[in-house]
Design an enzyme around this catalytic site. Sequence first.
Site, PDB file in Angstrom:
ATOM      1  CG  ASP A   1     -32.539 -53.362 -70.422  1.00 29.97           C
ATOM      2  OD1 ASP A   1     -33.455 -52.790 -69.795  1.00 29.97           O
ATOM      3  OD2 ASP A   1     -31.398 -52.901 -70.532  1.00 29.97           O
TER       4      ASP A   1
ATOM      5  CG  HIS B   1     -33.582 -49.431 -68.737  1.00 31.58           C
ATOM      6  ND1 HIS B   1     -32.623 -50.366 -69.041  1.00 31.58           N
ATOM      7  CD2 HIS B   1     -32.909 -48.277 -68.498  1.00 31.58           C
ATOM      8  CE1 HIS B   1     -31.413 -49.812 -68.984  1.00 31.58           C
ATOM      9  NE2 HIS B   1     -31.566 -48.536 -68.651  1.00 31.58           N
TER      10      HIS B   1
ATOM     11  CB  SER C   1     -28.784 -47.223 -70.098  1.00 28.83           C
ATOM     12  OG  SER C   1     -28.664 -47.995 -68.939  1.00 28.83           O
TER      13      SER C   1
END
Length: 337
Positions: free
Chosen positions: A107, A140, A291
């Site tokens: 990520d 994220h 996600s």
Amino acid sequence: MDIESAGHALIRPGQLLTDRGALSTAARWTQAVSEGDGVCMVHLSQGVDPCELTAELREHGFRASPNHVLTGQPLFFGGPASRPFPAEPVHYRPGRSRSEVTVGLLDTGVAGHRWWADADWYEQAAEDAPDAVEGAQAGHGTFIAGLLARQAPGASLQVARVLDGEGVGDEAAVIRALHRMRGRPPQVLNLSFGGHTFDDRPPPLLADALAELSDTVVVACAGNTASDRPFYPAALGSVIAVGAVDSSERRRAPYSAHGSWVDACARGDWVTSSFLEQGEFAGYATWSGTSFATAVVAGTIAAAAHDRPARQAADELLSLRETRQIPDLGVLVPSSL
């Protein structure tokens, strides 16, 4: 940003990924070649279309692909899936129990947070994959790490940064990261990013790289496309594709991809987790997207794998006999968050 549109997909212009056997065939269109960490990248001469050359090489039996751009999900789509919102602190205290399970997290990297300040895995993660601190999706990976930590207490994270602070990466970077994981493969791998391919066919080199991790359960987001168009790597047959349901856990979230290729789903709407400490954020955020449903499913598998092989845990989770189904989203995995 070095991105162009190829039909209804995003690619890096002038770049083609292939195996070494195709180099002589592609030589007449080649300006330079770079190779490393399992990737052979052909830098094409000006004006050469990587999609057209890919199709020609495949006709000759070679494995080739444009260098597709892959993005973290929720990027590019509106509604609640588009950005994080500041949240009040979540009162979560990591337990002292340890699990032998490792979850791979490709990520944006993982920033420091009180939830894992004393975790053995974080020191290595901070060294190997520093978090991108600027950009719309800089937090994220940190957000997903918190979901994994809470779903699978005691599990370790193996972190690699393949997306920048805007949540953008590409196929070549992911293949390199997967190649480097082969020496120490995780039991479960969380991929909360993806993209469409120029021809809607599976990207062969990415599929090969994932196949090398034969004992790893790979869980990937189905995408925030609100469509049934295959989204990769989630749509690969060896990967558990995860869509999102709303907060009621009864209906598909309006942004979630769906279709026969989606295997499982979990809550993706208005989820709260760890985040960066900057600007209006004090280490926590609420966010929506496939996600985060993916992290719920990956964490659930990792938690169940503490006393059995991860693949057995995944098979049991997806068993049709004991689990509820959501139309076009597969098995519902309840969230414990």
